[in-house]
Design an enzyme around this catalytic site. Structure first.
Site, PDB file in Angstrom:
ATOM      1  N   LYS A 147       0.820  -1.207   0.000  1.00 21.32           N
ATOM      2  CA  LYS A 147       0.000   0.000   0.000  1.00 21.32           C
ATOM      3  C   LYS A 147       0.849   1.249   0.000  1.00 21.32           C
ATOM      4  O   LYS A 147       0.492   2.251  -0.572  1.00 21.32           O
ATOM      5  CB  LYS A 147      -0.858   0.022   1.272  1.00 21.32           C
ATOM      6  N   ARG A 148       1.962   1.187   0.718  1.00 23.14           N
ATOM      7  CA  ARG A 148       2.783   2.373   0.872  1.00 23.14           C
ATOM      8  C   ARG A 148       3.644   2.641  -0.349  1.00 23.14           C
ATOM      9  O   ARG A 148       3.800   3.759  -0.763  1.00 23.14           O
ATOM     10  CB  ARG A 148       3.670   2.245   2.123  1.00 23.14           C
TER      11      ARG A 148
END
Ligand code: GLU
Length: 483
Positions: A242-243
């Site tokens: 996600k990051r």
């Protein structure tokens, strides 16, 4: 014969991950390719700490964007809490679950070196009663193996002694994912559980729960067929994060990916159509998709390939369809939906639908995503151009030849009898010849003066559509601004 009953059951804890979109699609394809197939959406919203209503809305919106229509639902797992509770109590009464009051620290303390991780079964035979400090754990058989029949991976064996007596109900009374999910799948008579690889380790536990419930409730439901889809990885072959990686389906919609292209691309993540052609219509995906043909090796989520594919889909649109799908980016006023954070630089009054209709085919050839259109057509609709200053300095301010090309163009453009792309082009060609410059070089200062940058749609058609007055005004202004 009834068709497969499949479900997509995301937890609303964040953006709609591209991996979730792929899972939803593969379920949907299976339901659609078989007469009587049923596709269900169930929102697994029982984690009050992490769930948010806006993510639920995000799931609905993304599913609608992708065109993944439902046959049943959407259901909310939080509506079924009583059923989860009742399932837990039946399992407990039949001896499948036992109460445990160990704290994590106590479990750690008891563990000597070389012990397998997880719970040691300390409370299995203590006969504890329910209290505010007791959780319910599943009594995993100490012997034997559990075999998960996975369509994609074959027979996956799990040694029972290595599976933890996992917690089914917390001491707070909250029924955890494994049982809630199985209870709902049984209720919905799910025939195929198709989900991401990260759930493979849950499969033996869930199979045990399923079989235990068959016995404890007397409601015998066949254990579903399992299919764990391959992991999605980035260019470095690392799991999409996600990051680090662009994983939000919403962001692809906002950047102007076409849902047809996105769906086609998702289908290639672990599967491929027959033949050499990867760009295939949805009807072919539905017809050819086979769960058995899905690969178990990690699939590379290749944004460059997706982008390229999107460009192909964009170019394949009819001119009218292109104008229609690009509306949220160029004339968002009155559209049902507009991309977040992407307002055009012009106002409703400055926009001209007639001008855009002429310009659209020029940009359709040049964009990979619809979100690239506004920058490319901005100079048609705004009066105050945004100049790419380094380019302006290079080809105009610091280049006397550039300025003299602009002066020449002004003189000759004022005298043109027809304001059309061909004579506009010829003038710059002549000016270039006179200065010993190729057309590409000769048109650079003209383009920069009129559009503000060195890249954009074909120049002479653009000048034609922009009109004589505005073109000449901009050429003059550029000279003034460079002085
Ligand atoms: N709620 C789970 C998730 O979002 C569903 C997993 C499953 O399909 O069983 O990962």
């Amino acid at each position: 014969m009834s068709g497969p009953r499949v479900r997509f059951c995301p937890s609303p804890t964040g953006f709609f991950h591209v991996g979730s979109a792929r899972t939803a699609l593969f379920n949907w394809l299976l339901a659609r390719q078989t007469p009587g197939g049923v596709f269900i959406l169930r929102i697994e919203d029982t984690d009050a700490q992490r769930d948010r209503e806006e993510w639920v809305e995000g799931i609905y919106a993304a599913m609608a964007w992708l065109g993944l229509t439902l046959d049943e639902g959407p259901f909310r797992q939080s509506d079924n809490l009583a059923a989860h509770d009742s399932a837990a109590q039946k399992l407990r009464r039949s001896g499948y679950l036992y109460y445990c009051d160990c704290t994590p620290a106590q479990v750690e303390e008891r563990k000597g070196p070389g012990q397998p991780p997880g719970y040691d079964g300390f409370c299995r035979d203590r006969g504890l009663e329910r209290s505010t400090t007791t959780a319910l754990r599943f009594r995993i058989p100490r012997e034997g193996v559990t075999v998960v029949h996975d369509v994609i991976r074959g027979e996956v064996e799990f040694v029972n002694s290595l599976i933890d007596d996992f917690v089914v109900v917390r001491s707070s009374g909250i029924v955890l994912y494994a049982l809630a999910n199985v209870t709902d799948d049984r209720h919905d008579r799910i025939s195929h559980v198709i989900r991401g690889e990260e759930h493979l380790a849950n499969a033996p536990k869930q199979m045990m729960l399923w079989e235990a419930l068959n016995k404890a409730t007397g409601d015998v439901v066949p254990v579903p067929v399992y299919a764990h889809l391959p992991l999605l990885v980035n260019e470095q072959r690392k799991k999409l994060s996600k990051r680090r990686d662009p994983v939000a389906t919403e962001s692809y919609r906002d950047q102007g990916y076409l849902p047809e292209a996105f769906v086609n691309y998702l289908a290639l993540l672990g599967w491929s159509p027959r033949g050499d052609e990867e760009i295939v219509p949805l009807s072919t995906l539905i017809e050819q998709f086979r769960l058995e043909d899905v690969s178990h090796s990690p699939a590379f989520f290749d944004v460059k390939k997706l982008r390229h594919m999107n460009g192909e889909y964009v170019r394949a649109l009819t001119p009218d369809a292109f104008i229609k799908v690009s509306a949220p980016w160029v004339r968002p006023w009155g559209c049902d939906w507009r991309p977040s954070d992407r307002e055009p630089a012009w106002s409703e009054d400055q926009f001209s639908a007639a001008l855009y209709a002429k310009v659209a085919p020029l940009v359709q050839e040049r964009v990979a995503t619809l979100g690239e259109i506004p920058d490319m057509v901005e100079f048609f609709f705004v009066e105050d151009l945004r100049y790419d200053e380094p380019s302006f300095a290079k080809v105009i301010t610091n280049d006397p030849v550039g300025r003299s090309l602009i002066e020449g163009a002004i003189l000759r453009y004022e005298r043109l009898t027809t304001w059309e792309a061909t004579p506009l082009h010829e003038v710059v060609q002549e000016l270039g010849d006179e200065h010993g410059l190729a057309l590409r070089k000769a048109q650079a200062p003209i383009r920069c003066a009129v559009t503000g940058t060195l890249v954009g749609p074909p120049l002479f058609e653009s000048l034609e559509y922009l009109g004589r007055k505005r073109t000449i005004q901009r050429l003059r202004y550029a000279l003034a601004r460079s002085g």
